[in-house]
Design a protein around this motif. Structure first.
Motif, short mmCIF file in Angstrom:
data_model
loop_
_atom_site.label_atom_id
_atom_site.label_comp_id
_atom_site.label_asym_id
_atom_site.label_seq_id
_atom_site.Cartn_x
_atom_site.Cartn_y
_atom_site.Cartn_z
N ILE A 480 0.78 -1.21 0.05
CA ILE A 480 -0.03 0.08 0.12
C ILE A 480 0.77 1.16 -0.19
CG2 ILE A 480 -1.65 1.26 1.37
CD1 ILE A 480 -2.75 -1.41 2.33
N LYS A 481 1.84 1.18 0.78
CA LYS A 481 2.65 2.33 0.94
C LYS A 481 3.59 2.53 -0.40
CE LYS A 481 6.84 4.32 3.59
NZ LYS A 481 7.66 3.74 4.65
N GLU A 482 4.02 1.58 -0.98
CA GLU A 482 4.79 1.57 -2.44
C GLU A 482 3.92 1.97 -3.57
OE1 GLU A 482 6.97 -1.97 -3.24
OE2 GLU A 482 8.42 -1.58 -1.78
N SER A 483 2.72 1.82 -3.56
CA SER A 483 1.72 2.10 -4.43
C SER A 483 1.14 3.35 -4.23
CB SER A 483 0.90 0.87 -4.60
OG SER A 483 -0.16 0.72 -3.54
N GLN A 484 1.11 3.78 -2.94
CA GLN A 484 0.62 5.04 -2.70
C GLN A 484 -0.89 5.16 -2.82
OE1 GLN A 484 2.98 8.31 -4.80
NE2 GLN A 484 4.43 8.23 -3.41
N ALA A 515 -6.65 -4.21 -6.71
CA ALA A 515 -6.78 -2.66 -6.87
C ALA A 515 -5.37 -2.34 -6.79
CB ALA A 515 -7.51 -2.02 -5.66
N ILE A 516 -4.41 -2.73 -6.10
CA ILE A 516 -2.84 -2.24 -6.14
C ILE A 516 -2.33 -2.76 -7.36
CG2 ILE A 516 -0.66 -2.47 -5.31
CD1 ILE A 516 -2.57 -3.16 -2.53
N ARG A 523 -2.73 8.28 -12.76
CA ARG A 523 -3.48 8.93 -11.58
C ARG A 523 -3.41 8.17 -10.28
NH1 ARG A 523 -8.19 7.46 -14.97
NH2 ARG A 523 -8.85 5.53 -14.49
N LYS A 524 -3.55 8.93 -9.14
CA LYS A 524 -3.25 8.40 -7.91
C LYS A 524 -4.41 7.43 -7.66
CE LYS A 524 -3.62 9.63 -3.06
NZ LYS A 524 -2.14 8.64 -2.69
N ALA A 525 -3.91 6.17 -7.10
CA ALA A 525 -4.80 5.11 -7.09
C ALA A 525 -5.71 5.28 -5.81
CB ALA A 525 -4.07 3.80 -6.79
N ILE A 526 -7.14 4.80 -5.94
CA ILE A 526 -7.93 5.01 -4.93
C ILE A 526 -8.81 3.70 -4.83
CG2 ILE A 526 -9.85 6.36 -3.87
CD1 ILE A 526 -9.02 8.71 -5.34
N LEU A 527 -9.12 3.15 -3.45
CA LEU A 527 -9.99 2.00 -3.50
C LEU A 527 -11.03 2.38 -2.33
CD1 LEU A 527 -10.86 -1.02 -3.87
CD2 LEU A 527 -9.13 -1.43 -2.05
N LYS A 528 -12.03 2.40 -2.75
CA LYS A 528 -13.25 3.00 -1.76
C LYS A 528 -14.11 1.63 -1.46
CE LYS A 528 -13.96 7.75 -3.52
NZ LYS A 528 -14.97 8.69 -4.05
N ILE A 529 -14.37 1.46 -0.24
CA ILE A 529 -14.98 0.22 0.30
C ILE A 529 -16.27 0.47 1.06
CG2 ILE A 529 -14.88 -2.05 1.55
CD1 ILE A 529 -11.94 -1.83 1.63
#
Length: 609
Positions: A480-484, A515-516, A523-529
């Motif tokens: 998660i940190k690496e993929s931001q 998702a990663i 663009r900045k990756a976003i995952l909404k749960i």
């Protein structure tokens, strides 16, 4: 006016007979009040040659009255006729018109006459005539042979055309003979007793006997005798003869069928064209527990319905009977003691020579033992298939989940080895510890699944979804940190789900890593749960803004094994396949919405039952 004439007029008025007069010298016409009343005109009405004729219909009525008046005037010929008129109030009446002529020097100088309203009498005559015509039509066209017999001597006085067809004698040969000559000698006494009984009781009675035709053929008939009637001093009886040869043949065939069917082990029910039972064999009565009297006249199978009897099957049977078609079904029935049994039934319509359905024959057997074996086998197949799926999922969980944890540990070790700073190395030991604990937990879950596989059902547990998401985020914290990637969830702290923990762990890991892996590079990756709850499911949604999937092209294989869509080196094409199988094993499902370049929404349905 003379006293005698006055008395005549008064008598005529009392009898409601109208007086009319035509003076041939002055052409004046006189109508008294009764005549005016019959024609429904007022006292002010002045009758003339023209308007009096208008009361007669433009047909033979008008032509006839004109002709009779002309003859009376020219030839001095009186008349007495019945006419139909239409009154001033448009009512149709029948009148009797009488005309007498007064002469002077042998020349008619005045017409004197009467009118009498005979509408009621004429209507009765018309009705009687219609009744006679109807009776004559029925008498002539009846399907039964009809004989009118003089009771005093037994002589046939009249008969209809069907009587000739039945006996092969002409009507002229039948009229005048004694009725006993229609019957074979050995049946004459029986018929004589029958007719004598009828004459004594004077009611409608029916008997079966035989007649002998002109060619010597003996035919079974049904003889029906109705009430007597009188004409003058003579008493007559009407007798109806019906050919029952076909019915007798059917009955004989039914008797033979009954003998053949009584001892068979298959159940047999015979129904009439409306589907109502007329006979059943012992096997059917034994299977259902009903006696013959209980089922006769009932819709075949009606008494065998119960709570679990399939309505669609009974509707098919009803439709086949309505359409006079054959049908084969297997249906769950109930006997008289309300015990269930499976019944295999073949229904076949029976037709006569004119293609009329005369019966249905239902042949069936108790197939409960066979159905129970089928259910048992189906259950074993379902258990075997379910167990195979569980074992298949288990094998992939072992390879997929452990590989994911091992990969995370490998990444932590790699970072520790490549870092010179001791403090930084020590900071990663907490991640290493968490990774090893997660791996240990996964192995513990897998050991639990191995134990559960011995049972036919895997036990679900209630767990807090928020805790599982946090555990997954922590386990993948380095990725998660690496993929931001930004992971946002709206899951309440107290939301619990009923799942197999190892399966949920695998599902969350797979959806997070997807998702990663498949984030969009620009663009900045976003995952909404998120979540929602309906009647049967708790639905968890995973919405990302990654590469997306072309569902038109790949929608049919997105959950297939070893199917990849983006060409990543680390893509194995097994994650979604495992996820789908895990959800189905928990009686859930997964759905996806996606657009290329815009992202995907995965919805997992967790069955809470």
């Amino acid at each position: 006016m003379t006293n005698k004439l006055k008395l005549y007029f008064k008598a005529a008025q009392s009898a409601k007979i109208g007086i009319w007069e035509i003076n041939l010298e002055t052409n004046l016409i006189y109508w008294d009040s009764v005549t005016r009343c019959i024609h429904e005109v007022s006292e002010e009405f002045i009758p003339t040659t023209k308007n009096t004729i208008d009361f007669y219909s433009i047909d033979k009525n008008r032509d006839e009255i004109e002709l009779l008046i002309e003859r009376a005037i020219v030839e001095g010929t009186p008349f007495n006729k019945t006419f139909q008129i239409t009154t001033a109030k448009n009512n149709i009446k029948y009148v009797e018109g009488i005309c007498q002529i007064e002469f002077l020097n042998k020349k008619p100088i005045r017409l004197l006459g009467t009118f009498q309203d005979i509408t009621k009498e004429q209507n009765l005559i018309n009705e009687l005539q219609q009744s006679v015509e109807k009776f004559s039509s029925i008498f002539s066209s009846a399907n039964d042979a009809i004989f009118i017999i003089d009771i005093s001597n037994g002589i046939i006085t009249n008969c209809n055309p069907r009587a000739s067809e039945l006996t092969e004698y002409d009507n002229s040969e039948l009229v005048g003979i004694h009725n006993s000559e229609l019957f074979p000698v050995k049946y004459r006494k029986e018929v004589r007793v029958f007719l004598k009984s009828h004459l004594t009781k004077d009611n409608y009675i029916v008997n079966e006997t035989y007649i002998k035709t002109k060619s010597g053929l003996t035919i079974p008939v049904e003889v029906a005798s109705g009430k007597k009637f009188k004409v003058g001093d003579q008493t007559f009886s009407v007798c109806f003869f019906r050919d029952i040869s076909e019915r007798r043949n059917v009955e004989e065939n039914m008797n033979m069928l009954s003998l053949a069917a009584s001892e068979t082990t298959d159940t047999i029910v015979i129904a009439n064209p409306k589907g109502k039972a007329v006979w059943a064999n012992n096997a059917y009565l034994k299977l259902t527990g009903f006696n013959l009297q209980e089922i006769l006249g009932e819709k075949a199978g009606y008494l065998s319905k119960g709570p679990e009897t399939d309505k669609r099957t009974t509707d098919k049977i009803r439709k086949a009977i309505q359409d006079k078609q054959s049908i084969k079904v297997t249906i769950l029935n109930y006997n008289k003691q309300k015990e269930k049994y499976w019944f295999e039934l073949n229904i076949t319509p029976i037709f006569d020579n004119n293609n009329n359905c005369i019966n249905f024959v239902g042949v069936g057997r108790d197939v409960t033992a066979r159905k129970e074996k089928e259910f048992e086998l189906r259950g074993l197949l379902e258990v075997t298939s379910h167990q195979n799926n569980k074992l298949f999922n288990f094998a992939h969980i072992v390879s997929h989940n452990i590989r994911s944890h091992a990969s995370n540990l490998s990444m932590v070790v790699d970072v520790i080895e490549n870092t010179e700073n001791t403090a930084e190395k020590l900071s990663y030991f907490e991640l290493f510890k968490e990774g090893t604990e997660k791996l240990s937990e996964t192995i513990e879950y897998l050991n639990e699944i191995i134990t559960i596989q011995k049972n036919t059902n895997i036990e679900k547990k209630e767990i807090r979804l928020k805790d599982e998401i946090e555990k997954t985020k922590y386990a993948l914290s380095l990725s998660i940190k690496e993929s931001q990637i930004s992971i946002i969830d709206t899951i309440p702290e107290d939301l619990t789900v009923c799942v197999i923990p190892a399966y949920l762990d695998s599902i969350l890991l797979n959806l997070f890593t997807n998702a990663i892996k498949y984030r969009h590079p620009e663009r900045k990756a976003i995952l909404k749960i998120g979540y929602e709850i309906d009647e049967s499911y708790t639905i968890i949604t995973f919405k990302d803004n990654g590469l997306g999937i072309d569902l038109e092209k790949n929608g049919h294989k997105i959950f297939g094994m070893y199917k990849t869509f983006h060409g990543n080196d680390d893509a194995r094409g097994i994650g979604l396949f495992i996820t789908k199988n895990q959800l189905e094993a928990m009686d859930g499902k997964i759905e996806v919405e996606s657009k290329v370049g815009m992202g995907s929404i995965f919805k997992i349905y967790l069955n809470e039952k």
